[in-house]
Design an enzyme around this catalytic site. Structure first.
Site, PDB file in Angstrom:
ATOM      1  N   TRP A   1       0.822  -1.219   0.000  1.00 22.15           N
ATOM      2  CA  TRP A   1       0.000   0.000   0.000  1.00 22.15           C
ATOM      3  C   TRP A   1       0.854   1.266   0.000  1.00 22.15           C
ATOM      4  O   TRP A   1       0.353   2.353  -0.268  1.00 22.15           O
ATOM      5  CB  TRP A   1      -0.927   0.021   1.218  1.00 22.15           C
ATOM      6  CG  TRP A   1      -1.996  -1.027   1.229  1.00 22.15           C
ATOM      7  CD1 TRP A   1      -2.242  -1.977   0.264  1.00 22.15           C
ATOM      8  CD2 TRP A   1      -2.988  -1.228   2.251  1.00 22.15           C
ATOM      9  NE1 TRP A   1      -3.317  -2.748   0.637  1.00 22.15           N
ATOM     10  CE2 TRP A   1      -3.787  -2.320   1.848  1.00 22.15           C
ATOM     11  CE3 TRP A   1      -3.259  -0.604   3.478  1.00 22.15           C
ATOM     12  CZ2 TRP A   1      -4.855  -2.779   2.628  1.00 22.15           C
ATOM     13  CZ3 TRP A   1      -4.311  -1.070   4.256  1.00 22.15           C
ATOM     14  CH2 TRP A   1      -5.103  -2.135   3.825  1.00 22.15           C
ATOM     15  N   LYS A   2       2.127   1.136   0.359  1.00 20.98           N
ATOM     16  CA  LYS A   2       3.011   2.307   0.485  1.00 20.98           C
ATOM     17  C   LYS A   2       2.397   3.316   1.470  1.00 20.98           C
ATOM     18  O   LYS A   2       1.741   2.903   2.423  1.00 20.98           O
ATOM     19  CB  LYS A   2       3.292   2.918  -0.894  1.00 20.98           C
ATOM     20  CG  LYS A   2       3.765   1.862  -1.900  1.00 20.98           C
ATOM     21  CD  LYS A   2       4.329   2.435  -3.153  1.00 20.98           C
ATOM     22  CE  LYS A   2       4.765   1.292  -4.071  1.00 20.98           C
ATOM     23  NZ  LYS A   2       5.431   1.763  -5.280  1.00 20.98           N
TER      24      LYS A   2
ATOM     25  N   GLU B   1      12.206   2.410  -3.030  1.00 19.93           N
ATOM     26  CA  GLU B   1      11.876   3.725  -2.453  1.00 19.93           C
ATOM     27  C   GLU B   1      12.584   3.919  -1.110  1.00 19.93           C
ATOM     28  O   GLU B   1      13.000   5.029  -0.775  1.00 19.93           O
ATOM     29  CB  GLU B   1      10.344   3.849  -2.316  1.00 19.93           C
ATOM     30  CG  GLU B   1       9.696   4.017  -3.689  1.00 19.93           C
ATOM     31  CD  GLU B   1       8.272   3.491  -3.800  1.00 19.93           C
ATOM     32  OE1 GLU B   1       7.619   3.259  -2.760  1.00 19.93           O
ATOM     33  OE2 GLU B   1       7.818   3.307  -4.946  1.00 19.93           O
TER      34      GLU B   1
ATOM     35  N   GLU C   1      11.936  -5.985  -8.743  1.00 19.11           N
ATOM     36  CA  GLU C   1      11.171  -4.809  -9.147  1.00 19.11           C
ATOM     37  C   GLU C   1      12.086  -3.833  -9.886  1.00 19.11           C
ATOM     38  O   GLU C   1      12.809  -3.063  -9.256  1.00 19.11           O
ATOM     39  CB  GLU C   1      10.595  -4.105  -7.916  1.00 19.11           C
ATOM     40  CG  GLU C   1       9.671  -4.960  -7.088  1.00 19.11           C
ATOM     41  CD  GLU C   1       8.731  -4.107  -6.232  1.00 19.11           C
ATOM     42  OE1 GLU C   1       7.528  -4.271  -6.396  1.00 19.11           O
ATOM     43  OE2 GLU C   1       9.213  -3.267  -5.461  1.00 19.11           O
TER      44      GLU C   1
ATOM     45  N   GLY D   1       5.307   2.151 -10.638  1.00 19.55           N
ATOM     46  CA  GLY D   1       4.406   3.299 -10.655  1.00 19.55           C
ATOM     47  C   GLY D   1       4.453   4.088 -11.955  1.00 19.55           C
ATOM     48  O   GLY D   1       3.919   5.187 -12.041  1.00 19.55           O
TER      49      GLY D   1
ATOM     50  N   SER E   1       4.222  -1.967 -11.955  1.00 18.09           N
ATOM     51  CA  SER E   1       3.058  -1.799 -12.842  1.00 18.09           C
ATOM     52  C   SER E   1       2.397  -3.125 -13.212  1.00 18.09           C
ATOM     53  O   SER E   1       1.910  -3.289 -14.324  1.00 18.09           O
ATOM     54  CB  SER E   1       3.448  -0.997 -14.087  1.00 18.09           C
ATOM     55  OG  SER E   1       3.899   0.301 -13.715  1.00 18.09           O
TER      56      SER E   1
ATOM     57  N   GLY F   1       1.791  -2.513  -6.170  1.00 23.73           N
ATOM     58  CA  GLY F   1       1.604  -1.203  -5.539  1.00 23.73           C
ATOM     59  C   GLY F   1       0.247  -0.632  -5.883  1.00 23.73           C
ATOM     60  O   GLY F   1      -0.772  -0.964  -5.274  1.00 23.73           O
ATOM     61  N   GLY F   2       0.204   0.215  -6.906  1.00 25.87           N
ATOM     62  CA  GLY F   2      -1.012   0.930  -7.278  1.00 25.87           C
ATOM     63  C   GLY F   2      -2.256   0.059  -7.378  1.00 25.87           C
ATOM     64  O   GLY F   2      -3.325   0.431  -6.889  1.00 25.87           O
TER      65      GLY F   2
HETATM   66  P1  PGA Z   1       3.472  -0.443  -8.683  1.00 30.22           P
HETATM   67  O1  PGA Z   1       4.458  -0.606  -7.416  1.00 30.22           O
HETATM   68  O2  PGA Z   1       2.684  -1.716  -8.780  1.00 30.22           O
HETATM   69  O3  PGA Z   1       2.602   0.732  -8.333  1.00 30.22           O
HETATM   70  O4  PGA Z   1       4.325  -0.197  -9.883  1.00 30.22           O
HETATM   71  C1  PGA Z   1       5.076  -1.823  -7.136  1.00 30.22           C
HETATM   72  C2  PGA Z   1       5.946  -1.672  -5.909  1.00 30.22           C
HETATM   73  O5  PGA Z   1       6.610  -0.644  -5.769  1.00 30.22           O
HETATM   74  O6  PGA Z   1       6.008  -2.584  -5.052  1.00 30.22           O
END
Ligand code: PGA
Length: 252
Positions: A10-11, A98, A168, A174, A214, A235-236
């Protein structure tokens, strides 16, 4: 056979109330459509306890997105692996690009975090992956190998069996730009070969290697069909129950 896993990350999204709603939404769908893979929700620290209480632990496991590189003490604002474990969470995501990029997490810091997470009974989703610049210079293999050697190849084979790897590529996170399934498979197979060189074929065969960047319902099936791709770190597309389920469904 190694575990197939779809894990959400979820970040820094969702208030506590929104997070509980999201977890409830995913749980509702899965209680009617039993998943054919392990499903993990990676949430901010403050959500962990409530999300653990909200979901059916037979359907959904819960993960933190980080933990401290120190055991306990005067480290204002930090959250230890023992604290994460005490919420009922079973996993922790470590080494996300990140965290490496924005918070200066080095190989050494991550090595400490991994060690403490395992010592406190957490399983680790350990992220690796190259930048666009590194990919363009064809350095992706060297980068992921160095990340493994720098932070997790100090572990015993038994400890390493508690690690899930998430590949990743930073350029795909993202950005809407996914690695093609062939590009992803190529490097996943390479990662597995590096693990085999270090720990032997059996350990490598048992290690789950997830793809992240993504990943969404429309590309999950093709990615997950590759022999060395064992699921995804999302993520998203993990922020809405239907989107996330669309990826989990790739295993049905
Ligand atoms: P994303 O992020 O699916 O939004 O590209 C993946 C992640 O950073 O774990």
């Amino acid at each position: 056979m190694r575990q197939k896993i779809v894990a959400g990350n979820w970040k820094m999204n969702k208030t506590l109330q929104e997070g509980v709603e999201l977890a409830k939404g995913v749980n509702d769908i899965l209680s009617k459509n039993a998943p054919k893979c392990t499903v993990i929700l990676g949430t901010p620290f403050i959500h962990l306890t409530e999300v653990v209480k909200t979901v059916d632990s037979k359907l959904i496991k819960v993960s933190a997105e980080n933990c401290a590189d120190k055991e306990s003490g005067a480290y204002t604002g930090e959250v230890s692996a023992a604290m994460v474990k005490s919420t009922g969470a079973e996993y922790v995501i470590l080494g996300h690009s990140e965290r490496r990029g924005y918070y200066g997490e080095t190989y050494e810091i991550l090595k400490e975090k991994v060690k403490l997470a395992l010592a406190n009974g957490l399983k680790v989703i350990f992220c690796i992956g190259e930048s666009l610049e590194e990919r363009e210079a064809n350095k992706q293999n060297a980068v992921v190998k160095a990340e493994l050697e720098g932070s997790v190849f100090n572990l015993t084979a038994d400890e390493f069996s508690k690690i899930v790897i998430a590949y990743e590529p930073i350029w795909a996170i993202g950005t809407g730009k996914t690695a093609t399934s062939d590009q992803a498979e190529e490097i996943h197979a390479y990662i597995r070969s590096v693990i085999a060189d270090k720990y032997g074929k059996q350990v490598a065969e048992n290690t789950s290697i997830l793809y992240g960047g993504s990943c969404k319902a429309s590309n999950a099936k093709e990615l997950f069909a590759k022999p060395d791709i064992d699921g995804g770190l999302i993520g998203g597309a993990s922020l809405k129950p239907a989107d996330f389920y669309g990826i989990i469904e790739a295993y049905n």
